[in-house]
Write a protein that holds these residues in place. Structure first.
Motif, PDB file in Angstrom:
ATOM      1  N   UNK A   1       0.831  -1.213   0.000  1.00  0.00           N
ATOM      2  CA  UNK A   1       0.000   0.000   0.000  1.00  0.00           C
ATOM      3  C   UNK A   1       0.863   1.259   0.000  1.00  0.00           C
ATOM      4  N   UNK A   2       1.898   1.284   0.820  1.00  0.00           N
ATOM      5  CA  UNK A   2       2.750   2.473   0.893  1.00  0.00           C
ATOM      6  C   UNK A   2       3.560   2.675  -0.386  1.00  0.00           C
ATOM      7  N   UNK A   3       4.080   1.600  -0.948  1.00  0.00           N
ATOM      8  CA  UNK A   3       4.831   1.709  -2.208  1.00  0.00           C
ATOM      9  C   UNK A   3       3.911   2.132  -3.343  1.00  0.00           C
ATOM     10  N   UNK A   4       2.686   1.628  -3.346  1.00  0.00           N
ATOM     11  CA  UNK A   4       1.714   2.045  -4.352  1.00  0.00           C
ATOM     12  C   UNK A   4       1.418   3.531  -4.219  1.00  0.00           C
ATOM     13  N   UNK A   5       1.299   4.004  -2.994  1.00  0.00           N
ATOM     14  CA  UNK A   5       1.094   5.435  -2.768  1.00  0.00           C
ATOM     15  C   UNK A   5       2.253   6.262  -3.300  1.00  0.00           C
ATOM     16  N   UNK A   6       3.480   5.771  -3.097  1.00  0.00           N
ATOM     17  CA  UNK A   6       4.656   6.500  -3.587  1.00  0.00           C
ATOM     18  C   UNK A   6       4.661   6.550  -5.113  1.00  0.00           C
ATOM     19  N   UNK A   7       4.348   5.435  -5.749  1.00  0.00           N
ATOM     20  CA  UNK A   7       4.309   5.401  -7.214  1.00  0.00           C
ATOM     21  C   UNK A   7       3.171   6.281  -7.735  1.00  0.00           C
TER      22      UNK A   7
ATOM     23  N   UNK B  79       1.052  19.460  -7.763  1.00  0.00           N
ATOM     24  CA  UNK B  79       1.844  19.388  -6.530  1.00  0.00           C
ATOM     25  C   UNK B  79       3.280  19.760  -6.902  1.00  0.00           C
ATOM     26  N   UNK B  80       3.897  20.683  -6.188  1.00  0.00           N
ATOM     27  CA  UNK B  80       5.304  21.030  -6.494  1.00  0.00           C
ATOM     28  C   UNK B  80       6.204  19.784  -6.390  1.00  0.00           C
ATOM     29  N   UNK B  81       7.225  19.754  -7.234  1.00  0.00           N
ATOM     30  CA  UNK B  81       8.124  18.590  -7.278  1.00  0.00           C
ATOM     31  C   UNK B  81       8.783  18.332  -5.918  1.00  0.00           C
ATOM     32  N   UNK B  82       9.170  19.398  -5.239  1.00  0.00           N
ATOM     33  CA  UNK B  82       9.821  19.227  -3.930  1.00  0.00           C
ATOM     34  C   UNK B  82       8.864  18.581  -2.923  1.00  0.00           C
ATOM     35  N   UNK B  83       7.608  18.960  -2.970  1.00  0.00           N
ATOM     36  CA  UNK B  83       6.607  18.378  -2.074  1.00  0.00           C
ATOM     37  C   UNK B  83       6.367  16.914  -2.426  1.00  0.00           C
ATOM     38  N   UNK B  84       6.314  16.629  -3.717  1.00  0.00           N
ATOM     39  CA  UNK B  84       6.120  15.244  -4.156  1.00  0.00           C
ATOM     40  C   UNK B  84       7.310  14.375  -3.745  1.00  0.00           C
ATOM     41  N   UNK B  85       8.520  14.906  -3.908  1.00  0.00           N
ATOM     42  CA  UNK B  85       9.711  14.159  -3.465  1.00  0.00           C
ATOM     43  C   UNK B  85       9.653  13.896  -1.970  1.00  0.00           C
TER      44      UNK B  85
ATOM     45  N   UNK C 188       6.971  13.650  -0.196  1.00  0.00           N
ATOM     46  CA  UNK C 188       5.936  12.635   0.008  1.00  0.00           C
ATOM     47  C   UNK C 188       6.442  11.238  -0.274  1.00  0.00           C
ATOM     48  N   UNK C 189       7.191  11.087  -1.365  1.00  0.00           N
ATOM     49  CA  UNK C 189       7.763   9.775  -1.699  1.00  0.00           C
ATOM     50  C   UNK C 189       8.725   9.338  -0.601  1.00  0.00           C
ATOM     51  N   UNK C 190       9.580  10.246  -0.161  1.00  0.00           N
ATOM     52  CA  UNK C 190      10.521   9.911   0.924  1.00  0.00           C
ATOM     53  C   UNK C 190       9.774   9.559   2.213  1.00  0.00           C
TER      54      UNK C 190
ATOM     55  N   UNK D 130      15.469   6.006  -9.748  1.00  0.00           N
ATOM     56  CA  UNK D 130      14.490   6.244 -10.802  1.00  0.00           C
ATOM     57  C   UNK D 130      13.484   7.342 -10.476  1.00  0.00           C
ATOM     58  N   UNK D 131      12.801   7.231  -9.331  1.00  0.00           N
ATOM     59  CA  UNK D 131      11.702   8.160  -9.037  1.00  0.00           C
ATOM     60  C   UNK D 131      12.190   9.558  -8.689  1.00  0.00           C
ATOM     61  N   UNK D 132      13.013   9.657  -7.677  1.00  0.00           N
ATOM     62  CA  UNK D 132      13.412  10.981  -7.180  1.00  0.00           C
ATOM     63  C   UNK D 132      14.164  11.822  -8.230  1.00  0.00           C
ATOM     64  N   UNK D 133      15.109  11.236  -8.992  1.00  0.00           N
ATOM     65  CA  UNK D 133      15.766  12.048 -10.015  1.00  0.00           C
ATOM     66  C   UNK D 133      14.794  12.550 -11.108  1.00  0.00           C
TER      67      UNK D 133
END
Length: 161
Positions: free
Chosen positions: A50-56, A67-73, A75-77, A155-158
């Motif tokens: 569930x958490x990994x799906x949320x990150x993706x 959503x600003x990229x910094x905020x999304x990053x 959130x993923x972190x 992959x995701x963060x960059x």
């Protein structure tokens, strides 16, 4: 009355009955500890998925949702950190379960040594950990958390610039 130190037949019978009931209890606890490892793995798999799906989902939709990229990053972190916390909690529960299992097995051996004879049940050896399925559950959790962090970091963060 009997003198102190003498054993009456009734006392020996009560002692054997008590030891038998304790033995049954220990076997039930060993079974429960074995089943708990599967429950903990299912808990980890469910929450991590569930958490990994949320990150993706956040990675895929952050532009569409404005959503600003910094905020999304962030959130993923945050979601990966929560996944790591769930993994650490699950690993702790599994390790405690293994320690409980070792304790119960040693108690089982104590009872069988006393009632049946020394050496009836071989004591558990922690050196046999390579044969325990808990070892591989812990390895799976560790590898999956490392893989999630690597995939996010490479992959995701960059790509979220």
């Amino acid at each position: 009355m009997t003198a102190t130190g003498e054993t009456r037949p009734e006392a020996a019978s009560v002692r054997r009955e008590f030891a038998l009931e304790r033995y049954r209890y220990i076997l039930q606890q060993i079974n429960a500890v074995n089943e708990n490892a599967h429950r903990f793995l299912a808990l980890y798999q469910t929450l991590a998925t569930a958490l990994a799906t949320g990150a993706v989902a956040l990675f895929v939709g952050y532009r569409k949702w404005d959503i600003p990229a910094a905020t999304a990053r962030g959130g993923v972190l945050g979601l990966l950190t929560l996944t790591t916390v769930v993994a650490a909690f699950t690993c702790t529960l599994i390790v405690v379960g293994v320690l409980s299992w070792l304790d119960y097995r040693n108690e089982e051996c104590d009872i069988t040594d006393e009632l049946i004879g020394p050496g009836f049940r071989e004591r558990p050896r922690p050196g046999n950990f390579v044969r325990w399925y808990e070892t591989y559950v812990l390895l799976f959790i560790l590898v999956s958390v490392i893989a999630m962090w690597l995939l996010a970091g490479l992959l995701l963060l960059p790509a979220m610039r």
